[in-house]
Design an enzyme around this catalytic site. Structure first.
Site, PDB file in Angstrom:
ATOM      1  N   TYR A 164       4.251  -5.977  17.081  1.00 27.55           N
ATOM      2  CA  TYR A 164       4.558  -5.261  15.830  1.00 27.55           C
ATOM      3  C   TYR A 164       5.452  -4.052  16.111  1.00 27.55           C
ATOM      4  O   TYR A 164       6.502  -3.863  15.487  1.00 27.55           O
ATOM      5  CB  TYR A 164       3.242  -4.805  15.168  1.00 27.55           C
ATOM      6  CG  TYR A 164       3.423  -3.709  14.156  1.00 27.55           C
ATOM      7  CD1 TYR A 164       4.044  -3.969  12.932  1.00 27.55           C
ATOM      8  CD2 TYR A 164       2.985  -2.406  14.413  1.00 27.55           C
ATOM      9  CE1 TYR A 164       4.227  -2.957  12.000  1.00 27.55           C
ATOM     10  CE2 TYR A 164       3.159  -1.393  13.486  1.00 27.55           C
ATOM     11  CZ  TYR A 164       3.786  -1.674  12.282  1.00 27.55           C
ATOM     12  OH  TYR A 164       3.978  -0.664  11.372  1.00 27.55           O
ATOM     13  N   LEU A 216       4.719 -10.554  -3.038  1.00 28.34           N
ATOM     14  CA  LEU A 216       3.291 -10.551  -3.396  1.00 28.34           C
ATOM     15  C   LEU A 216       2.424 -11.329  -2.413  1.00 28.34           C
ATOM     16  O   LEU A 216       1.303 -11.703  -2.742  1.00 28.34           O
ATOM     17  CB  LEU A 216       3.071 -11.065  -4.830  1.00 28.34           C
ATOM     18  CG  LEU A 216       3.710 -10.207  -5.928  1.00 28.34           C
ATOM     19  CD1 LEU A 216       3.443 -10.809  -7.309  1.00 28.34           C
ATOM     20  CD2 LEU A 216       3.211  -8.764  -5.885  1.00 28.34           C
ATOM     21  N   ASP A 266      -3.408  -1.947  20.975  1.00 29.29           N
ATOM     22  CA  ASP A 266      -3.685  -0.574  20.537  1.00 29.29           C
ATOM     23  C   ASP A 266      -3.183   0.441  21.561  1.00 29.29           C
ATOM     24  O   ASP A 266      -3.433   0.308  22.760  1.00 29.29           O
ATOM     25  CB  ASP A 266      -5.191  -0.362  20.355  1.00 29.29           C
ATOM     26  CG  ASP A 266      -5.678  -0.816  18.992  1.00 29.29           C
ATOM     27  OD1 ASP A 266      -4.837  -1.015  18.088  1.00 29.29           O
ATOM     28  OD2 ASP A 266      -6.905  -0.967  18.826  1.00 29.29           O
ATOM     29  N   TYR A 305       0.827  -1.221   0.000  1.00 29.01           N
ATOM     30  CA  TYR A 305       0.000   0.000   0.000  1.00 29.01           C
ATOM     31  C   TYR A 305       0.860   1.268   0.000  1.00 29.01           C
ATOM     32  O   TYR A 305       0.731   2.116  -0.890  1.00 29.01           O
ATOM     33  CB  TYR A 305      -0.923  -0.066   1.225  1.00 29.01           C
ATOM     34  CG  TYR A 305      -1.774   1.143   1.485  1.00 29.01           C
ATOM     35  CD1 TYR A 305      -2.476   1.766   0.464  1.00 29.01           C
ATOM     36  CD2 TYR A 305      -1.890   1.646   2.776  1.00 29.01           C
ATOM     37  CE1 TYR A 305      -3.275   2.868   0.725  1.00 29.01           C
ATOM     38  CE2 TYR A 305      -2.691   2.728   3.057  1.00 29.01           C
ATOM     39  CZ  TYR A 305      -3.382   3.347   2.021  1.00 29.01           C
ATOM     40  OH  TYR A 305      -4.159   4.426   2.292  1.00 29.01           O
ATOM     41  N   PHE A 329      10.235  -1.079   2.860  1.00 27.71           N
ATOM     42  CA  PHE A 329       8.838  -1.111   3.317  1.00 27.71           C
ATOM     43  C   PHE A 329       8.387  -2.513   3.717  1.00 27.71           C
ATOM     44  O   PHE A 329       7.424  -2.648   4.466  1.00 27.71           O
ATOM     45  CB  PHE A 329       7.894  -0.647   2.201  1.00 27.71           C
ATOM     46  CG  PHE A 329       8.086   0.773   1.763  1.00 27.71           C
ATOM     47  CD1 PHE A 329       7.421   1.803   2.392  1.00 27.71           C
ATOM     48  CD2 PHE A 329       8.941   1.087   0.714  1.00 27.71           C
ATOM     49  CE1 PHE A 329       7.594   3.117   1.990  1.00 27.71           C
ATOM     50  CE2 PHE A 329       9.126   2.390   0.307  1.00 27.71           C
ATOM     51  CZ  PHE A 329       8.453   3.416   0.943  1.00 27.71           C
TER      52      PHE A 329
HETATM   53  N1  UDP Z   1     -10.426   0.482  14.850  1.00 29.35           N
HETATM   54  C1  UDP Z   1     -11.699   0.167  15.282  1.00 29.35           C
HETATM   55  N2  UDP Z   1     -12.422  -0.761  14.579  1.00 29.35           N
HETATM   56  C2  UDP Z   1     -11.919  -1.397  13.473  1.00 29.35           C
HETATM   57  C3  UDP Z   1     -10.608  -1.068  13.036  1.00 29.35           C
HETATM   58  C4  UDP Z   1      -9.901  -0.129  13.761  1.00 29.35           C
HETATM   59  O1  UDP Z   1     -12.184   0.712  16.280  1.00 29.35           O
HETATM   60  O2  UDP Z   1     -12.610  -2.253  12.894  1.00 29.35           O
HETATM   61  C5  UDP Z   1      -9.621   1.470  15.592  1.00 29.35           C
HETATM   62  C6  UDP Z   1      -8.353   0.885  16.186  1.00 29.35           C
HETATM   63  O3  UDP Z   1      -8.602   0.355  17.478  1.00 29.35           O
HETATM   64  C7  UDP Z   1      -7.433   2.102  16.198  1.00 29.35           C
HETATM   65  C8  UDP Z   1      -7.904   2.943  15.024  1.00 29.35           C
HETATM   66  O4  UDP Z   1      -9.212   2.467  14.698  1.00 29.35           O
HETATM   67  O5  UDP Z   1      -7.641   2.848  17.376  1.00 29.35           O
HETATM   68  C9  UDP Z   1      -7.015   2.801  13.814  1.00 29.35           C
HETATM   69  O6  UDP Z   1      -6.817   1.428  13.571  1.00 29.35           O
HETATM   70  P1  UDP Z   1      -6.142   0.896  12.254  1.00 29.35           P
HETATM   71  O7  UDP Z   1      -6.179  -0.594  12.309  1.00 29.35           O
HETATM   72  O8  UDP Z   1      -6.747   1.547  11.049  1.00 29.35           O
HETATM   73  O9  UDP Z   1      -4.629   1.415  12.323  1.00 29.35           O
HETATM   74  P2  UDP Z   1      -3.522   1.228  13.477  1.00 29.35           P
HETATM   75  O10 UDP Z   1      -3.588   2.457  14.318  1.00 29.35           O
HETATM   76  O11 UDP Z   1      -3.803  -0.036  14.218  1.00 29.35           O
HETATM   77  O12 UDP Z   1      -2.249   1.158  12.707  1.00 29.35           O
END
Ligand code: UDP
Length: 332
Positions: A140, A33, A283, A11, A72
């Site tokens: 991660y 891929l 998170d 991406y 990346f």
């Molecule tokens: N999030 C959510 N529901 C979803 C996917 C993501 O509430 O189905 C929340 C997630 O907990 C985080 C934010 O949206 O706080 C961004 O998540 P994303 O996976 O897009 O990116 P990340 O911050 O994990 O890289």
């Protein structure tokens, strides 16, 4: 410049690759891929291979005559890293070790590394600048922080110019609607919300509303992939074999999960259904960039500081490609 782009069918990698080519650089993508898409890479610019294969990687770098690497290729899902850390440690740490060895074999002494705001994790200071403490809260993020240190140590011992780029949340699509975000499975907030708007999913699960944020949901800084790409171009042009540098790439604007839902509703003109569920392990509560170093040192300015403009590009892509890149994925 001749630039070798690992993960260049992914991406963010493919957005950067296309930007480099558009600016007249001679760039090639190296991608297995597994997660990338052949259709995201312009014709003749893809070498299919795995970063774990050090010899193949060194041969590909040499045969292209690359002067610099943008790295990346990585596993990127926070949630997955909690349940399957082996995959993240192998791809991100062992994979980067293989790449650094291949670069030494090929005599390449400049690189950019895709690090992440997630390395700040539970850091008490938000917005975060590059000096903020790093306190990762997922496997991660810990792999990315370990790789930052690996690159610093290789630079010291073997001579390597590097710039570490800590991205905030990559988002959006090319403004012509041709290239966008397509993960399988999709776990990212904006594409999930737009899939609900398209009727492909019923409702959003909001992962927790009991964080110490104004509305209780997590806050992120959503930065358009074209703005990430322009930052990469500025950074690679500024990276010499003596460079030891780190920059945040984010807009400086924090959006809660519910802010993103509202921005999407505004763009698509529909209500988005959601339920609040338990927190997602790994998170961080709030990750927002203090981006002034990148602006002051390299003259970077985001073209998409407003989340609604980011979402509008993503919406155009999702409407034009309801099945994403289709069956091009994984077709080596
Ligand atoms: N999030 C959510 N529901 C979803 C996917 C993501 O509430 O189905 C929340 C997630 O907990 C985080 C934010 O949206 O706080 C961004 O998540 P994303 O996976 O897009 O990116 P990340 O911050 O994990 O890289």
């Amino acid at each position: 410049m001749k630039i070798f782009v690992t993960g260049g069918a992914g991406y963010v990698g493919s957005a950067c690759l296309r930007h480099l080519l558009a600016q007249g650089h001679d760039a090639v993508a190296y991608d297995n891929l597994c997660e990338g898409h052949r259709a995201a890479v312009p014709d003749g610019r893809l070498v299919v291979g795995d970063i774990a294969d050090t010899d193949a990687l060194a041969r590909a770098i040499k045969s292209h005559g690359s002067e610099a690497v943008m790295h990346f290729a990585a596993a990127t899902y926070v949630g997955e890293s909690v349940t399957n850390p082996e995959y993240h440690y192998r791809n991100n740490i062992a994979g980067t070790l293989s790449l650094l060895n291949a670069m030494r074999q090929a005599g390449v002494d400049r690189m950019l590394f895709s690090s992440t705001c997630a390395t700040y994790g539970l850091s008490p200071k938000c917005p975060m600048d590059e000096q903020s403490p790093q306190d990762p809260c997922s496997p991660y993020a810990r792999t990315k922080l370990a790789v930052e240190w690996m690159i610093r140590d290789f630079a010291e011992a073997y001579g390597l110019g590097f710039t570490l780029l800590r991205y905030f949340n990559a988002s959006g699509a090319s403004p012509d609607g041709e290239f966008g975000e397509d993960h399988d499975p999709e776990t990212h907030l904006i594409p999930i919300v737009l899939q609900i708007a398209l009727g492909q999913r019923e409702k959003l699960m909001v992962y927790g509303d009991d964080y110490a944020t104004p509305d209780g949901t997590c806050i992120r800084d959503y930065v358009h992939t074209d703005d990430l790409a322009s930052a990469h171009l500025l950074a690679i042009e500024a990276t010499t074999p003596q460079t030891r540098e780190v920059f945040n790439i984010g807009t400086g604007n924090g959006q809660s999960v519910l802010d993103v839902v509202r921005a999407c509703e505004e763009v698509v003109g529909k209500k988005i259904n959601y339920d609040v569920v338990a927190r997602r392990p790994g998170d961080a509560p709030a990750l927002v960039a203090a981006p002034s170093k990148l602006m002051d040192r390299l003259g970077w300015q985001p073209r998409y500081p407003d989340i609604r403009d980011v979402v509008a590009t993503a919406w155009k892509w999702h409407q034009a490609h309801p099945k994403g890149y289709g069956d091009s994925k994984g077709q080596a």
